[in-house]
Design a protein around this motif. Structure first.
Motif, PDB file in Angstrom:
ATOM      1  N   PRO A 124       0.807  -1.227   0.000  1.00  0.00           N
ATOM      2  CA  PRO A 124       0.000   0.000   0.000  1.00  0.00           C
ATOM      3  C   PRO A 124       0.842   1.280   0.000  1.00  0.00           C
ATOM      4  O   PRO A 124       0.321   2.344  -0.314  1.00  0.00           O
ATOM      5  N   GLN A 125       2.127   1.188   0.342  1.00  0.00           N
ATOM      6  CA  GLN A 125       2.982   2.385   0.385  1.00  0.00           C
ATOM      7  C   GLN A 125       3.239   2.874  -1.041  1.00  0.00           C
ATOM      8  O   GLN A 125       3.276   2.095  -1.985  1.00  0.00           O
ATOM      9  N   ARG A 126       3.446   4.170  -1.169  1.00  0.00           N
ATOM     10  CA  ARG A 126       3.699   4.787  -2.470  1.00  0.00           C
ATOM     11  C   ARG A 126       4.932   5.683  -2.392  1.00  0.00           C
ATOM     12  O   ARG A 126       5.302   6.135  -1.307  1.00  0.00           O
ATOM     13  N   PRO A 127       5.579   5.950  -3.546  1.00  0.00           N
ATOM     14  CA  PRO A 127       6.749   6.842  -3.524  1.00  0.00           C
ATOM     15  C   PRO A 127       6.400   8.171  -2.856  1.00  0.00           C
ATOM     16  O   PRO A 127       5.269   8.624  -3.024  1.00  0.00           O
ATOM     17  N   PHE A 159       7.896   6.730  -0.350  1.00  0.00           N
ATOM     18  CA  PHE A 159       8.042   5.909   0.851  1.00  0.00           C
ATOM     19  C   PHE A 159       7.966   4.421   0.524  1.00  0.00           C
ATOM     20  O   PHE A 159       7.371   3.643   1.261  1.00  0.00           O
ATOM     21  N   ILE A 185      14.342  -0.737   9.257  1.00  0.00           N
ATOM     22  CA  ILE A 185      13.141  -1.309   9.884  1.00  0.00           C
ATOM     23  C   ILE A 185      11.963  -1.251   8.905  1.00  0.00           C
ATOM     24  O   ILE A 185      11.203  -2.217   8.771  1.00  0.00           O
ATOM     25  N   GLU A 186      11.831  -0.129   8.201  1.00  0.00           N
ATOM     26  CA  GLU A 186      10.739  -0.010   7.236  1.00  0.00           C
ATOM     27  C   GLU A 186      10.902  -1.033   6.116  1.00  0.00           C
ATOM     28  O   GLU A 186       9.918  -1.599   5.622  1.00  0.00           O
ATOM     29  N   THR A 239      -3.719  -2.905   4.295  1.00  0.00           N
ATOM     30  CA  THR A 239      -2.686  -2.045   4.880  1.00  0.00           C
ATOM     31  C   THR A 239      -2.306  -2.585   6.255  1.00  0.00           C
ATOM     32  O   THR A 239      -3.172  -2.884   7.071  1.00  0.00           O
ATOM     33  N   GLY A 240      -0.997  -2.704   6.475  1.00  0.00           N
ATOM     34  CA  GLY A 240      -0.509  -3.155   7.780  1.00  0.00           C
ATOM     35  C   GLY A 240       0.236  -2.038   8.479  1.00  0.00           C
ATOM     36  O   GLY A 240       0.809  -1.163   7.830  1.00  0.00           O
ATOM     37  N   TYR A 241       0.184  -2.050   9.784  1.00  0.00           N
ATOM     38  CA  TYR A 241       0.916  -1.059  10.580  1.00  0.00           C
ATOM     39  C   TYR A 241       1.825  -1.787  11.564  1.00  0.00           C
ATOM     40  O   TYR A 241       1.446  -2.830  12.098  1.00  0.00           O
ATOM     41  N   ILE A 242       3.003  -1.206  11.822  1.00  0.00           N
ATOM     42  CA  ILE A 242       3.890  -1.789  12.827  1.00  0.00           C
ATOM     43  C   ILE A 242       3.285  -1.489  14.198  1.00  0.00           C
ATOM     44  O   ILE A 242       3.054  -0.333  14.533  1.00  0.00           O
ATOM     45  N   ALA A 243       3.023  -2.543  14.971  1.00  0.00           N
ATOM     46  CA  ALA A 243       2.467  -2.350  16.316  1.00  0.00           C
ATOM     47  C   ALA A 243       3.564  -2.381  17.373  1.00  0.00           C
ATOM     48  O   ALA A 243       3.487  -1.671  18.372  1.00  0.00           O
ATOM     49  N   ALA A 244       4.579  -3.219  17.148  1.00  0.00           N
ATOM     50  CA  ALA A 244       5.678  -3.311  18.113  1.00  0.00           C
ATOM     51  C   ALA A 244       6.909  -3.897  17.443  1.00  0.00           C
ATOM     52  O   ALA A 244       6.803  -4.620  16.449  1.00  0.00           O
ATOM     53  N   ILE A 245       8.069  -3.566  18.005  1.00  0.00           N
ATOM     54  CA  ILE A 245       9.342  -4.113  17.534  1.00  0.00           C
ATOM     55  C   ILE A 245      10.104  -4.585  18.755  1.00  0.00           C
ATOM     56  O   ILE A 245      10.130  -3.906  19.792  1.00  0.00           O
ATOM     57  N   LYS A 278      -5.011  -3.897   9.029  1.00  0.00           N
ATOM     58  CA  LYS A 278      -6.289  -3.187   9.099  1.00  0.00           C
ATOM     59  C   LYS A 278      -7.207  -3.734   8.020  1.00  0.00           C
ATOM     60  O   LYS A 278      -6.904  -3.651   6.829  1.00  0.00           O
ATOM     61  N   ILE A 313       6.855  12.435   2.386  1.00  0.00           N
ATOM     62  CA  ILE A 313       6.615  11.119   3.010  1.00  0.00           C
ATOM     63  C   ILE A 313       5.118  10.866   3.166  1.00  0.00           C
ATOM     64  O   ILE A 313       4.633   9.759   2.940  1.00  0.00           O
ATOM     65  N   LYS A 324       2.738  11.739   1.301  1.00  0.00           N
ATOM     66  CA  LYS A 324       2.065  11.386   0.040  1.00  0.00           C
ATOM     67  C   LYS A 324       2.107   9.879  -0.192  1.00  0.00           C
ATOM     68  O   LYS A 324       1.234   9.312  -0.842  1.00  0.00           O
ATOM     69  N   GLY A 325       3.150   9.240   0.356  1.00  0.00           N
ATOM     70  CA  GLY A 325       3.311   7.805   0.132  1.00  0.00           C
ATOM     71  C   GLY A 325       2.869   6.949   1.301  1.00  0.00           C
ATOM     72  O   GLY A 325       2.773   5.731   1.196  1.00  0.00           O
ATOM     73  N   PHE A 345      -0.102   7.390   3.916  1.00  0.00           N
ATOM     74  CA  PHE A 345      -0.526   6.649   2.732  1.00  0.00           C
ATOM     75  C   PHE A 345      -1.298   7.614   1.846  1.00  0.00           C
ATOM     76  O   PHE A 345      -1.802   8.600   2.371  1.00  0.00           O
ATOM     77  N   PRO A 346      -1.461   7.301   0.550  1.00  0.00           N
ATOM     78  CA  PRO A 346      -2.124   8.254  -0.337  1.00  0.00           C
ATOM     79  C   PRO A 346      -3.534   8.659   0.127  1.00  0.00           C
ATOM     80  O   PRO A 346      -3.898   9.823   0.027  1.00  0.00           O
ATOM     81  N   VAL A 365       8.516   4.237  11.877  1.00  0.00           N
ATOM     82  CA  VAL A 365       9.979   4.393  11.840  1.00  0.00           C
ATOM     83  C   VAL A 365      10.398   5.859  11.905  1.00  0.00           C
ATOM     84  O   VAL A 365      11.513   6.170  12.332  1.00  0.00           O
ATOM     85  N   LEU A 392       9.926  -1.505  21.342  1.00  0.00           N
ATOM     86  CA  LEU A 392       9.292  -0.318  20.762  1.00  0.00           C
ATOM     87  C   LEU A 392       7.817  -0.620  20.629  1.00  0.00           C
ATOM     88  O   LEU A 392       7.449  -1.664  20.080  1.00  0.00           O
ATOM     89  N   LYS A 393       6.983   0.297  21.125  1.00  0.00           N
ATOM     90  CA  LYS A 393       5.535   0.065  21.038  1.00  0.00           C
ATOM     91  C   LYS A 393       4.857   1.257  20.386  1.00  0.00           C
ATOM     92  O   LYS A 393       5.039   2.395  20.821  1.00  0.00           O
ATOM     93  N   PHE A 394       4.105   0.972  19.340  1.00  0.00           N
ATOM     94  CA  PHE A 394       3.359   2.008  18.630  1.00  0.00           C
ATOM     95  C   PHE A 394       1.909   1.883  19.082  1.00  0.00           C
ATOM     96  O   PHE A 394       1.231   0.926  18.720  1.00  0.00           O
ATOM     97  N   PHE A 408      -2.235   5.695  16.209  1.00  0.00           N
ATOM     98  CA  PHE A 408      -1.898   6.359  14.950  1.00  0.00           C
ATOM     99  C   PHE A 408      -1.661   7.834  15.220  1.00  0.00           C
ATOM    100  O   PHE A 408      -2.333   8.430  16.059  1.00  0.00           O
TER     101      PHE A 408
END
Lengths: 139, 121
Positions: A13-16, A18, A56-57, A80-86, A138, B31, B33-34, B36-37, B45, B71-73, B76
């Protein structure tokens, strides 16, 4: 290579600017492998080095590309996925602009929309970073 | 650096080994824009990168992150020009290692928690 740089956007889902993976090299239900050429103009390159944030990304998007490939094959839309923890992140070196990194992600467990993965990145034959990651999908 | 392009922060306030600052995000940064759109969201990160840059601004030294145990997110973060979020950063020096324990907050709500070890370079 199973998905080229021209088509990688069909999987994630990411776009330039990124997008932090170029090619999906191989993929199955458990693991995925990508490559990325580090470019000077990458938004996560600072002073000619791909940052820890970029590494990481790159692991997160390698997971996304693998999941995207499997969902696309089953005819489902890309989620679309999101990082919840590392956890247990270790960074041994930062790649420089011009380097190519190869990244492996393995899915450890998946419980509904929460996926636990381990990822590692190699550059010039050496492991330069690794971590465990919890990704929230999500729906 | 993301500082001054992606985000800006107010003068660092130090008390003991804890540093506090207010952060404003630049919604016009490419950043977003990508990522997310359809809906701009601060990449996790980039929260980590903001911790690193604020740490470096405070200790006046470039660093490398070598380890991060946890690390905890937690929420949003949608960029908003009219809003400040807060960073609290606790720094402990141990020989060559710089141990950072940081969090990002929206007033009392914790958005991000970070524990990691940096080294100077």
């Amino acid at each position: 290579m199973i998905i080229s740089e021209e088509n990688i956007l069909s999987l994630i889902p990411q776009r330039p600017p990124f997008v932090m993976v170029d090619q999906l090299v191989s993929c199955d239900e458990i693991s995925s492998n990508t490559t990325l050429l580090i470019k000077e103009e990458n938004v996560l390159v600072f002073n000619g080095e791909f940052s820890e944030a970029g590494l990481i990304e790159n692991i997160a998007q390698t997971a996304a590309a693998g999941l995207g490939y499997m969902t696309q094959r089953s005819g489902q839309p890309i989620l679309t996925g999101y990082i919840a923890a590392i956890k247990n992140l270790e960074v041994f070196a930062l790649p420089e602009a011009g380097d190519v990194i190869t990244t492996n992600v393995s899915i450890e467990t998946q419980i509904f929309e929460v996926i636990l993965i381990t990822g590692s990145i190699r550059c010039k034959g050496e492991v330069i970073a690794k971590c465990e990651m919890k990704i929230f999908i999500k729906k | 650096m993301l500082q001054n392009t992606f985000f800006t922060f107010t003068d660092l306030l130090a008390a003991g080994n804890t540093v506090k600052t207010d952060i404003k995000l630049n919604t016009a940064h490419p950043i977003f824009k990508g990522h997310f759109p359809e809906q701009a969201v601060v990449p996790g990160v980039c929260m980590l990168q903001m911790v690193k840059e604020i740490l470096e601004a405070y200790i006046k030294k470039e660093t490398r992150l070598i380890k991060a145990g946890d690390l905890k997110f937690l929420s949003f973060i949608y960029p908003d020009e009219n809003k400040l979020i807060q960073m609290e950063l606790k720094i402990t020096m141990e020989d060559e290692r710089i141990i950072a324990d940081a969090r990002l907050l929206d007033n009392t709500t914790i958005l991000f928690k970070f524990k990691g070890i940096f080294v100077g370079r």
